[in-house]
Design a protein around this motif. Sequence first.
Motif, PDB file in Angstrom:
ATOM      1  N   ALA A   1       0.932  -1.209  -0.036  1.00  0.00           N
ATOM      2  CA  ALA A   1      -0.059  -0.017  -0.100  1.00  0.00           C
ATOM      3  C   ALA A   1       0.898   1.229  -0.124  1.00  0.00           C
TER       4      ALA A   1
ATOM      5  N   TYR B   1       0.074   4.868  -1.826  1.00  0.00           N
ATOM      6  CA  TYR B   1      -0.371   6.035  -0.863  1.00  0.00           C
ATOM      7  C   TYR B   1       0.542   7.162  -0.978  1.00  0.00           C
TER       8      TYR B   1
ATOM      9  N   ALA C   1      -5.940   7.344   2.436  1.00  0.00           N
ATOM     10  CA  ALA C   1      -5.762   5.914   2.193  1.00  0.00           C
ATOM     11  C   ALA C   1      -7.304   5.471   1.666  1.00  0.00           C
TER      12      ALA C   1
ATOM     13  N   CYS D   1      -7.688   6.289  -1.960  1.00  0.00           N
ATOM     14  CA  CYS D   1      -6.720   5.527  -2.863  1.00  0.00           C
ATOM     15  C   CYS D   1      -7.349   4.014  -2.932  1.00  0.00           C
TER      16      CYS D   1
ATOM     17  N   LEU E   1      -7.597   2.038  -0.597  1.00  0.00           N
ATOM     18  CA  LEU E   1      -6.840   0.923   0.577  1.00  0.00           C
ATOM     19  C   LEU E   1      -7.479   0.315   1.650  1.00  0.00           C
ATOM     20  N   HIS E   2      -8.843   1.014   1.937  1.00  0.00           N
ATOM     21  CA  HIS E   2      -9.613   0.406   2.989  1.00  0.00           C
ATOM     22  C   HIS E   2     -10.834   1.120   2.609  1.00  0.00           C
TER      23      HIS E   2
END
Length: 336
Positions: free
Chosen positions: A122, A126, A175, A178, A180-181
């Motif tokens: 990640a 990021y 994040a 992007c 990522l979560h």
Amino acid sequence: QDTFKSKMHRMGTIQNLPACIDEITNMPNEEVSNLAYIGTQGRGRNRMMSQSNSERLNNTTWALILWTSGNRSVHDVLYSMKTFPEGELMRVVEINIPRDGTMSKEETDELYSMMFENYGVAGEAYLQYVVAHREAIIELIKDTQTRFDADAGLTQRERFYSALAAVALVGGLIAKKCGLHDIDTGPVYKWAVNYFAQASRSVKPNAANPLDQLGIFLNEHSQNLLVINSEVDSRTHIEQAPIQLPYRELITRYEPDTKLLFITTKHFRDWCTKSQASYKTIADSLEKDGIAQAGIKKRLARGTKLNTPAVNTLVIDTKKIDGFDMQGYMPSGNTE
């Protein structure tokens, strides 16, 4: 075990990226205190050059978020060293993570085994976003910090809390942007406001007024106490025998007949320095309240076989301290 010097080197290498140190349970207390200071901001030490009597300049600096794990409270460690280690406490955010009993051993092994082959993935995505939107992110951090300070009631004293919360919250938003979560950041913000508001209230000076400090010192030096009357025996006209002799170095003297307590200035000052308390503030406050006199010469060993010179002492009139009870040291037959 990793040395403190090598930890500093690694922090200087990563500059302002988050750093992780696993398991500091057995780290010496002094290193824990130093780590709390230098993690937030520090610089590398200059070293002497091998071929000349001059220093090799070290321009390495860092300002980062340092994550540590351990089985003992860092706050407890800091309090064990000093009376009120505010400088370190205001740099340390402590979160207790309870044991998760919802997962089986097999599920735990399966989850954590993935970490050995999936890490750093990640970070690239990021940081690419951060570099491309650097100015906008800096403004977002400032706006978030201002809003968070108001909601959590943080002041200049909690500036490290404020900066950490703002960076973490904005980092979570980036994040998510992007991909990522997919965590809802609203409840996270509310939790952070509540947590840091409580933290700012809990990290405050203990009710450690001068008498509290005096009590702590006397408790720690109970074996350094000589108990002996000041006046001579009216019948024999000789000094009375000690009621209690010190088991260790003579530091304090208590006279039951006058109810005066004498404390060597040097030892009390050294203890204050070690505990990060102010001897002058304590002595001045006790003098102002009419409880103590500073700078009084006294032969602490008078009445014993020792014939030592007088030393500077802080004299405490125990009659003027509510709850100060030395009745157990009163001579037999004295009903005062």
